[in-house]
Write a protein that holds these residues in place. Structure first.
Motif, PDB file in Angstrom:
ATOM      1  N   VAL A  84       0.917  -1.211   0.128  1.00  0.00           N
ATOM      2  CA  VAL A  84       0.267   0.050   0.176  1.00  0.00           C
ATOM      3  C   VAL A  84       0.545   1.568   0.295  1.00  0.00           C
ATOM      4  CG1 VAL A  84      -1.812   1.501   1.582  1.00  0.00           C
ATOM      5  CG2 VAL A  84      -1.774  -1.392   1.230  1.00  0.00           C
ATOM      6  N   ALA A 127      -7.156   2.211  -2.721  1.00  0.00           N
ATOM      7  CA  ALA A 127      -5.705   2.007  -2.405  1.00  0.00           C
ATOM      8  C   ALA A 127      -5.042   1.810  -3.282  1.00  0.00           C
ATOM      9  CB  ALA A 127      -5.838   0.861  -1.251  1.00  0.00           C
ATOM     10  N   ILE A 183      -2.096   0.666  -4.420  1.00  0.00           N
ATOM     11  CA  ILE A 183      -0.783  -0.655  -4.677  1.00  0.00           C
ATOM     12  C   ILE A 183       0.117  -0.525  -5.359  1.00  0.00           C
ATOM     13  CG2 ILE A 183      -1.058  -3.110  -4.539  1.00  0.00           C
ATOM     14  CD1 ILE A 183      -2.910  -1.372  -1.982  1.00  0.00           C
TER      15      ILE A 183
END
Length: 590
Positions: A394, A402, A404
């Motif tokens: 993350v 989020a 990544i």
């Protein structure tokens, strides 16, 4: 009586005395007549009088002057303009200062005599407003002394159109000026060179404006430098040479191109005769390098340039003298997020770039650094086809998901809607924090927009396909815990990660204004399932219908007919249910 001692002091010999004692008619002169004659002679040689004298010779640094008195006088050589050319017999005028200075020598001054005569000539020949010419003598408080035959005062403010930094530069120079004021009583004259210059400039300005033409070449003198350009005196009127018109190349300050006093040839760009403004150009004397820019730098070509300037949004690259292009921060790296160009390049660096676009009208060239390298996004689709399970970290959290990092420089977006099949997630930080390792699956790749879509819930089977429909169906009464209360209803958790909505209209048979009047967060309640929507992944619940069921059970125990309390088939219903627990004709969509 006649004082013969005085006559002797005046240098009169015996023969001259005898002559003086006779009238022009040869008659004997009386004492009264002689005294009258001597009184006039004495008056002529009194102190402060100007006398004519003859150069008798030299005595060292002094000139011996015979003024017809008992003794001869001396005048220092510094009082003569041409000491070397002074010859015996030359006749000059001198001022009698003293009859005897204690040495038996008469004290004379040629300079003072000259000044008096000069002052008399000025008063006779000059008036206020007349032009005079003289040399700068020396600086005095407030200005300069100028010799026009007599010393006159030239105030510093009247020396030039612009006040000079040092009035001493005019010492020894010939100065043309106009008489501003003559004070006879104080023997004072004030002159102005500035007024002459202004008058001459005004006349010259009218002549220049009538002869100037746009596009023509003119010569001038740089008079002043400012941050935005240089002012050029064209011989009576100033024109502006703007910094952007000095060179086709980059100019940081006009002083790099010219300085005050420089003689320059410039091109007339625009003339505003009404406002008396002239725009000048220096670079326009040469062809513009932008005329054939497309041929010089074809689009998609690689070229080498020098970094000349960095700004927050990119770097300016000099491709040749007079030609610069911009590498925007977005064109510096395929994968890195560049906040400032200094993270990639420095001023003075020689770098390779690719020409992306050219706008000749605006004189702009767009360049790219990342285009000189292979685009890693071209390989992403090959490395990570849809369905590939990847592990990442993350990097950033937002309310919609989020980011990544699945490899250095390559980020994918895990949207909140793809984090769980059943949980209602408002912000990504409810599930993750920066630095967390995450296993996810590649959902899609948009190579053009350089985006990778990721999902976590897709790693597990969708419970809405079989598990939830099999475990929950309309008509069931189940236990649940109140998790959230809103103005439109109450969310009830049926199991971990699975919630249903208890609409405000399903709380009570009575009208409910505030759901908290009926239930509280954390309270365990029995609710009846109204519907299970696998497409929208929603479960509709009812509190009041579960309570109806409790009431019916109580009525049976007391021997009452519960069915007699139900409305007739044709009677209007409010939120009624069919035998399968589904909503009636006025059901509420959840």
């Amino acid at each position: 009586m006649v004082d013969f001692n005085l006559i002797a002091d005046l240098g009169v010999d015996d023969a001259e005395i005898d002559a003086l004692l006779l009238t022009p008619a040869g008659e004997q002169v009386t004492d009264e007549i002689l005294e009258s004659m001597l009184a006039g002679e004495i008056q002529q040689v009194s102190r402060g009088r100007i006398l004519k004298g003859t150069v008798a010779g030299r005595a060292g640094d002094e000139a011996v002057i015979d003024v017809g008195l008992k003794s001869e006088g001396l005048v220092h050589k510094s009082e003569f303009d041409d000491w070397e050319g002074l010859q015996p017999g030359d006749v000059i005028e001198v001022l009698l200062e003293e009859f005897d200075d204690g040495t038996g020598v008469i004290k004379l001054s040629k300079r003072k005599a000259d000044r008096i005569r000069g002052w008399e000539r000025v008063l006779e020949t000059k008036n206020e407003g007349d032009l005079v010419e003289g040399k700068g003598m020396r600086k005095i408080k407030g200005g300069l002394l100028v010799d026009i035959g007599v010393p006159v005062f030239l105030p510093a403010s009247q020396i030039d159109v612009r006040r000079p930094g040092d009035v001493g530069e005019f010492i020894g120079k010939t100065i043309r000026a106009e008489i501003l004021k003559i004070d006879e009583d104080r023997r004072n004259i004030v002159i102005s060179r500035r007024r002459v210059l202004e008058r001459e400039r005004s006349e010259a300005k009218d002549k220049i404006l009538s002869n100037l033409e746009e596009g023509g070449l003119v010569k001038g003198t740089v008079t002043n430098i400012a941050d935005f350009g240089a002012f050029i005196d064209l011989g009576g009127i100033d024109g502006l040479l703007h910094i952007t018109d000095m060179s086709w190349g980059r100019v940081n300050h006009p002083s790099e191109i010219c300085k005050p006093g420089d003689e320059v040839e410039v091109k007339v760009l625009r003339i505003d005769r009404e406002k008396e403004k002239i725009a000048l150009g220096l670079k326009q004397k040469e062809p513009s390098p932008w005329d054939d820019i497309e041929e010089r730098f074809p689009i998609n070509n690689r070229i080498t340039g020098k970094v000349v300037s960095l700004v927050s949004y990119g770097a300016f690259i000099e491709l040749m003298e007079g030609i610069e292009g911009l590498v925007h921060v977005s064109e510096m790296s395929w994968t890195r997020r560049i906040n400032h160009p200094s993270e990639v390049v420095s001023t003075g660096d020689e770098i390779e770039v690719v020409v992306l676009d050219i706008n000749r009208d605006k004189q702009e060239i767009s360049l790219g650094i990342k285009q000189t390298e292979l685009n890693p996004w071209e390989l992403v689709a090959e490395r990570y086809p849809a369905g590939t399970v990847v592990e990442g970290t993350v990097r950033n959290l937002t309310n919609y998901g989020a980011f990544i990092e699945i490899e250095p420089g390559i980020d994918g977006l895990l949207h909140v809607s793809d984090m769980s099949w059943t949980e209602k997630i408002s912000h990504a930080n409810e599930k993750y924090k920066k630095g967390d390792p995450v296993e996810c699956v590649v959902l899609e790749i948009d190579q053009e927009k350089q985006r990778v879509g990721l999902g976590v819930k897709q790693l597990a089977e969708d419970p809405w396909v079989s598990a939830i429909p099999n475990a929950y169906h309309p008509g069931m009464v189940v236990h649940g815990t109140v998790t959230k209360i809103t103005n439109f209803g109450v969310f009830v958790e049926l199991e971990t990660g699975l919630e249903g909505l208890l609409h405000i209209s399903e709380l009570s048979d009575e009208k409910v204004d505030d759901p908290q009047d009926i239930v509280k967060p954390g309270e365990v309640v029995d609710v009846k399932i109204l519907r299970v929507d696998t497409d929208d992944r929603k479960i509709g619940l009812s509190l009041k219908r579960a309570q109806w069921g409790d009431a019916a059970q109580t009525a049976d125990e007391k021997g009452k007919d519960f069915e007699s309390q139900t409305p007739e088939p044709d009677a209007p219903t409010r939120g009624g249910m069919d035998d399968h627990g589904a909503l009636g004709t006025d059901k509420i969509e959840l």
